[in-house]
Structures are given as C-alpha cells and as structure tokens.
Design an enzyme around this catalytic site. Structure first.
Site, PDB file in Angstrom:
ATOM      1  CB  THR A   1       1.611   8.032   4.202  1.00 15.87           C
ATOM      2  OG1 THR A   1       0.907   8.233   5.348  1.00 15.87           O
ATOM      3  CG2 THR A   1       2.787   7.281   4.218  1.00 15.87           C
ATOM      4  CB  CYS A   2       0.796   8.982  -1.156  1.00 12.44           C
ATOM      5  SG  CYS A   2      -0.218   7.246  -0.681  1.00 12.44           S
ATOM      6  CB  ALA A   3       1.568  13.998   0.237  1.00  8.52           C
TER       7      ALA A   3
ATOM      8  CB  SER B   1      -4.259   7.981  -3.603  1.00  8.06           C
ATOM      9  OG  SER B   1      -4.739   9.516  -4.066  1.00  8.06           O
TER      10      SER B   1
ATOM     11  CB  THR C   1      -3.438   9.517   1.330  1.00 11.38           C
ATOM     12  OG1 THR C   1      -2.085   8.942   0.604  1.00 11.38           O
ATOM     13  CG2 THR C   1      -4.466   9.119   0.497  1.00 11.38           C
TER      14      THR C   1
END
Length: 167
Positions: free
Chosen positions: A59-61, A54, A57
């Site tokens: 780390t994803c960003a 997602s 979050t």
C-alpha cells in the site's frame, strides 16, 4: 490520541494530525544524502506529505507511485514521502520503481511522528507511522489532512488533489 485499525484490529496513535488552518509544525527529516531538512527547505512551495509506515509494503508503494504520477507535476508543489525507512532503502525503492517526482524523507532519527501525531503506540507496528496525508500551503499553513482509518487502505487521492486546486 486517535484510533485507527490494522487488519481490522484497533491501534492508537500518539496524538492527532495538525489542524486545518494551523501553522504546520516544523520538522527535521533525513534526505537521501543523510542531511536533515525541515520546512524551510521547501519554503514558498505547497507541500504534500504522504506519510507511510514503510515503502517496503504494497500500500505504501502504491500511494508513492500514485502521488508520483498525479500530484508531482503540479506547479509550485513538492511531494514528500515520509517513512521510517532508512534513506538508503528509500533511494533504492525510488530507483527501482522509477520514481523521480517525489522527495523521500526518513523520520528514523526525528520527532516527526510524535509532532505530527502519527506515531503508532501499540500493535506490531508500534514506532512506525500511521498512514496519513497532510498538505501545507506556501505559507506553511495546513490546508488538508487525512488520517487513513485502516492502515492497509490507500489514502483519498481525489480529496488531497482537490485541496491543491482550491485558491
């Protein structure tokens, strides 16, 4: 099935990433206009699939920002950020973050996570995707994969970018 961890606890995926050298499975993912797109939409280009659980979050960003900076400027290459987020949320994230060089695609109504072996089967993250990188060449052959062993960790940017520089 592969086993990774989330905060040190084991979780399982539905399968394995496509093998390097194999033909990439076609997919149907939803773009910002709510249109379904597949591999044919990116024909003749190298495709970096930055697969994340997602965008909402840290780390994803971070991985989306880094691929926006590092890989999106490469010739004949498109960076696709694939998550289960709705296209509306993906567009909002990209606008707020100033991300203009990646294509956000949603897996919310597709079999992508299953077909690419990244669907999480258990834990509180069941139904989302594992964190992974799949790079597909101009002929839709898989040339690089990484299933990140701890979902909270960032992918190997150096390894992924190196795969793009191989002949």
């Amino acid at each position: 099935m592969a086993t990774i961890t989330f905060q040190g606890k084991p979780i399982n995926t539905i399968g394995d990433l496509p093998a390097v050298g194999a033909q990439a499975p076609d997919f149907q993912l939803t773009n910002r206009k709510m249109q379904d797109v597949g591999l044919a939409e990116f024909a003749g280009k190298r495709k970096v699939l930055n697969i994340v659980p997602s965008l909402d979050t840290p780390t994803c960003a971070t991985s989306t920002r880094k691929f926006n900076e590092k890989a999106a400027h490469l010739d004949n290459t498109v960076v696709l950020v694939v998550s289960a987020d709705l296209p509306f949320a993906q567009v909002r994230f990209c606008e707020v973050e100033g991300i203009k060089h990646v294509v956000p695609l949603s897996s919310f109504r597709s079999k992508f996570a299953h077909d690419y072996g990244v669907e999480l089967l258990d834990s509180i993250l069941a139904g989302l995707t594992a964190r992974a990188i799949v790079i597909i060449d101009e002929n839709d052959k898989v040339i690089y994969t990484q299933l990140v062993s701890e979902i909270a960790d960032e992918p190997d940017y150096v390894g992924a970018l190196a795969a793009l520089h191989q002949p």
